[in-house]
Design a protein around this motif. Structure first.
Motif, PDB file in Angstrom:
ATOM      1  N   THR A 138      -5.682 -35.072  25.401  1.00 39.07           N
ATOM      2  CA  THR A 138      -5.541 -33.815  24.659  1.00 39.07           C
ATOM      3  C   THR A 138      -4.457 -32.879  25.169  1.00 39.07           C
ATOM      4  O   THR A 138      -4.284 -31.801  24.603  1.00 39.07           O
ATOM      5  CB  THR A 138      -6.879 -33.051  24.663  1.00 39.07           C
ATOM      6  N   GLN A 139      -3.721 -33.222  26.201  1.00 35.97           N
ATOM      7  CA  GLN A 139      -2.697 -32.325  26.717  1.00 35.97           C
ATOM      8  C   GLN A 139      -1.629 -32.046  25.658  1.00 35.97           C
ATOM      9  O   GLN A 139      -1.206 -32.959  24.941  1.00 35.97           O
ATOM     10  CB  GLN A 139      -2.011 -32.904  27.958  1.00 35.97           C
ATOM     11  N   GLY A 140      -1.166 -30.800  25.590  1.00 33.05           N
ATOM     12  CA  GLY A 140      -0.101 -30.439  24.652  1.00 33.05           C
ATOM     13  C   GLY A 140      -0.479 -30.777  23.227  1.00 33.05           C
ATOM     14  O   GLY A 140      -1.564 -30.446  22.751  1.00 33.05           O
ATOM     15  N   SER A 141       0.388 -31.489  22.538  1.00 29.16           N
ATOM     16  CA  SER A 141       0.093 -31.895  21.156  1.00 29.16           C
ATOM     17  C   SER A 141      -0.642 -33.232  21.118  1.00 29.16           C
ATOM     18  O   SER A 141      -0.876 -33.777  20.055  1.00 29.16           O
ATOM     19  CB  SER A 141       1.395 -31.980  20.346  1.00 29.16           C
ATOM     20  N   GLY A 142      -1.027 -33.761  22.287  1.00 31.26           N
ATOM     21  CA  GLY A 142      -1.795 -34.999  22.368  1.00 31.26           C
ATOM     22  C   GLY A 142      -0.930 -36.199  22.688  1.00 31.26           C
ATOM     23  O   GLY A 142       0.246 -36.242  22.344  1.00 31.26           O
ATOM     24  N   TRP A 143      -1.527 -37.169  23.382  1.00 35.29           N
ATOM     25  CA  TRP A 143      -0.848 -38.400  23.764  1.00 35.29           C
ATOM     26  C   TRP A 143      -1.754 -39.573  23.427  1.00 35.29           C
ATOM     27  O   TRP A 143      -2.934 -39.571  23.760  1.00 35.29           O
ATOM     28  CB  TRP A 143      -0.554 -38.423  25.267  1.00 35.29           C
TER      29      TRP A 143
END
Length: 154
Positions: A138-143
């Motif tokens: 879920t970091q930032g815009s997702g990975w």
């Protein structure tokens, strides 16, 4: 960010000490990673798993993603997997947990996030399996991450 990293290390250490005092299946694995999202880095990882109770496995993991387009990253995570055994042929599982991901490139950044995903494990022998996973971070815009690897059970 250093406090977050220390907190994640303490979580993994406590999971390891719990594993040493309880009886259960222990597993060690190694895998290749492919980051679906840009910059599409490839990586390597290793994990240790412990059966906490029937159908529930705790997994601690470290991943490193090689530098591409000037960006490299690392990841430490602690997940829970709920195992559904489909006969003797294979196991499927959803997973959820916490991760700490760090990037280096033009600058550096470290962020705490949540893991959500699913995987499949196919036994080759009683102590050796092949494993594939999809994990969303879920970091930032997702990975989005794809993993393929091997697992040794003890």
């Amino acid at each position: 960010m250093k406090k977050l990293f220390i907190a994640m290390c303490m979580m993994l250490a406590s999971a390891t000490s719990f594993a040493q005092t309880d009886k259960g299946d222990v597993s060690f694995g190694a895998h290749f990673n492919y980051m679906i999202d840009s910059p599409h880095n490839l990586g390597l990882g290793a994990n240790i798993g412990y059966m906490l109770m029937d159908h529930v496995r705790g997994v601690g993991e470290f991943d490193y993603y090689f530098k591409k387009d000037g960006v490299s990253c690392w990841n430490v995570e602690a997940n829970l997997e709920y195992l559904f055994h489909l006969g003797d042929s294979f196991t499927i599982y959803p997973l959820a947990g916490l991760n700490l991901m760090g990037w280096t490139g033009d600058g550096t950044d470290t962020r705490l996030g949540v893991d959500l995903g699913a995987g499949v494990e196919y036994p080759i022998t009683s102590n050796f399996s092949l494993k594939g996973e999809y994990v969303y971070k879920t970091q930032g815009s997702g990975w989005s991450i794809l993993r393929a690897g091997v697992v040794l059970h003890f």
